[in-house]
Design a protein around this motif. Sequence first.
Motif, PDB file in Angstrom:
ATOM      1  N   ALA A 268      43.968  41.834  21.060  1.00  0.00           N
ATOM      2  CA  ALA A 268      43.333  41.511  22.645  1.00  0.00           C
ATOM      3  C   ALA A 268      43.936  42.076  23.755  1.00  0.00           C
ATOM      4  N   GLU A 271      43.590  39.166  28.365  1.00  0.00           N
ATOM      5  CA  GLU A 271      42.625  37.776  28.400  1.00  0.00           C
ATOM      6  C   GLU A 271      41.612  38.016  28.506  1.00  0.00           C
ATOM      7  N   ALA A 274      40.359  39.582  25.384  1.00  0.00           N
ATOM      8  CA  ALA A 274      40.333  38.845  24.598  1.00  0.00           C
ATOM      9  C   ALA A 274      38.347  37.328  24.401  1.00  0.00           C
ATOM     10  N   VAL A 294      42.675  35.702  16.375  1.00  0.00           N
ATOM     11  CA  VAL A 294      42.625  36.626  18.458  1.00  0.00           C
ATOM     12  C   VAL A 294      44.112  36.623  18.748  1.00  0.00           C
ATOM     13  N   ALA A 296      46.015  37.618  21.995  1.00  0.00           N
ATOM     14  CA  ALA A 296      46.889  38.626  23.575  1.00  0.00           C
ATOM     15  C   ALA A 296      47.336  38.795  24.029  1.00  0.00           C
ATOM     16  N   LEU A 310      44.319  30.934  23.402  1.00  0.00           N
ATOM     17  CA  LEU A 310      44.912  31.789  22.842  1.00  0.00           C
ATOM     18  C   LEU A 310      46.594  31.711  22.655  1.00  0.00           C
TER      19      LEU A 310
END
Lengths: 360, 360
Positions: A268, A271, A274, A294, A296, A310
């Motif tokens: 992503a 954030e 995300a 995932v 970011a 994250l």
Amino acid sequence: MSSPADPAQRTAHRRAATISDVAELASVSTATVSRVLNGNYPVAAATRDRVMRAVAKLGYAANANARALTRAGTEIIGVVVPEIVDPFFGYLIHGLEQAAAEAGRLLIVATTSGEPEREMALIDRMREQRVDAVIVVSGARDEPSYHRLLAQRAESLEGMGSRLVLCAHPPLPQPSPSRTVAYDNEGGAFAITEHLIGVGHRRIALVGGRRTLPAMRNRLDGYLRALTARGIEVDETLIRMDGFGRHSGRTSTAALLGESTGATAILAVNETIAAGVYEALAEAGLRIPDDMSVAAYDDTPLATDLTPKLTTVHVPLEQLGREALRAALADRDAFSRDPDEVVTLGTYLVHRDSVAAPAH
Amino acid sequence: MSSPADPAQRTAHRRAATISDVAELASVSTATVSRVLNGNYPVAAATRDRVMRAVAKLGYAANANARALTRAGTEIIGVVVPEIVDPFFGYLIHGLEQAAAEAGRLLIVATTSGEPEREMALIDRMREQRVDAVIVVSGARDEPSYHRLLAQRAESLEGMGSRLVLCAHPPLPQPSPSRTVAYDNEGGAFAITEHLIGVGHRRIALVGGRRTLPAMRNRLDGYLRALTARGIEVDETLIRMDGFGRHSGRTSTAALLGESTGATAILAVNETIAAGVYEALAEAGLRIPDDMSVAAYDDTPLATDLTPKLTTVHVPLEQLGREALRAALADRDAFSRDPDEVVTLGTYLVHRDSVAAPAH
DNA sequence: TTGAAAGCGCTAACAG
DNA sequence: CTGTTAGCGCTTTCAA
């Protein structure tokens, strides 16, 4: 037109006390008042007292506009920023503000919504204000015509004794009287993509952002370079730069899943995006990182608010702000000697819980 | 002292083009230049053309400081705010900025970290700048001595043709030449506490904030009133107003749990605090809302980023900003007729997934 | 339709 | 140590 009883006439605006009022009340000349107020010349203690008393009594506050007319600068720095709520800019501005406060400067801040025209208009407006410098944060474009416009502003500001500082933006390609405070944007994107690949991912989607924005363009570049370096073919269907905001992250991800692109990881672009990715994944019943990894960018608090936390690229936002202000204030002789100076701050990976090896 | 070869002498600051330069180049008087630039007097088309050409050629930009000296205002509004990253202020400032842009005004924004002294110093500094108004967002205190200081600023600003606007802050108790744009803070706290009680909770903890801050004080008041209205005894051990930030929310919650206070619901004073509460609960292995209900305040995006989504009180942040700017600009005659006007915007509950009936 | 001139409030030589 | 004076760049009567 205006009758004698016009209310506007009656409500004549109150006038603020001037230095002459103070001088008169203290029975000294305006020069003396100026001197005690600025404390840059010796004044007899008794005189000083009398003046200070008069100042207090009148509630006198020097007129900064009049002062700016005779002095070098205004002690005001202009800041032009795409927006203010996004924590990326929030922290950056916070750094700017801290540094400005320490230096006794005031900040005029205005937002552009990423529109180049508004950006230019704001720079011009700030030039009228005779700000000591204008800091453009994350400029709107990265193309020749835009560069030309900016370079032109850099020139005119410089010709006025002010200056242009580019922050969180790549330096202008042509040499121009501006300073740049950037961060290793492309390198961060490279590193995190590289990390994803290292863990075993081959089908890595890039979600969010817009290619017109230099910062986003740089992130895309880093992503592409990492892929290429590892001999992974670039698949355009995995690149979904369709805009900003949680919602955009969510719909892009949903589309990605719907088209069964085979992605095992999503990078992503920041954030907020995300957060949208997380939503879409939850809706699809996919677990992070078990079913989908995932990663970011930015490392704002949101990175740790989301569950799982994250894995992201840390950007030194506040420091960027502080450095930009330093550049705005830095010795003017040094400036004229060494115009297009560039400072680049580093970025680094922060490993948390959203990345794992692909399932199969 | 300074030798003839002094570098500082050589680097004499470039001077910006002035109205006289333009006048000379266009072979007209400065008065005429002024008139075409302001477009408020008839000027022959040919003359206008010549002037415009000269302006373009010289890259002339009127000096706003000189202009401010002869004109009514500066077209600048000062904004004094505790901080800038918190989305509460972020959205508020966003609203201010939008409205300012529409009105062609510039904003000087500065932060206080909640320190009353800095707040006053900033108001004074902005007075020197001759801003058209200063908007104080969420003032630092709610006590007589502070009110006196503010009222004094309100007076001096008013005496200058400027004005003080209080935003997201209760109005000053004594009548003073200021305007207030507030929101129903106490009412929102009352409503959400009431909701918690309605669902069956009796042991409701209040976490975060500091009682010295008016906004927090108001939230506490609403909480207390709801409890009292339902005949629930107030238990001070349930009130943990030990500060801001996620970390604070987390440690307060951990302490709360450690002391087995029997709380079945937690009202977080804002969403950042709520994020900390969530963390502590997760660490303790408690599920939301099954084992513990959580409610919050503000309704920033964080409310929906957290899992489960927060039931919270919506505050019309952007609108608050817009209204504050409107108040700052509103007709000055109206102002002088009706000084201490107060606008209060409503708040309302947003039901999401973090509240349920207590377990037992 | 245009120009001359008087400030706006302050600072900075220059004298004293 | 203090006062006089000449602007800084602009707007705005008042005349022409």
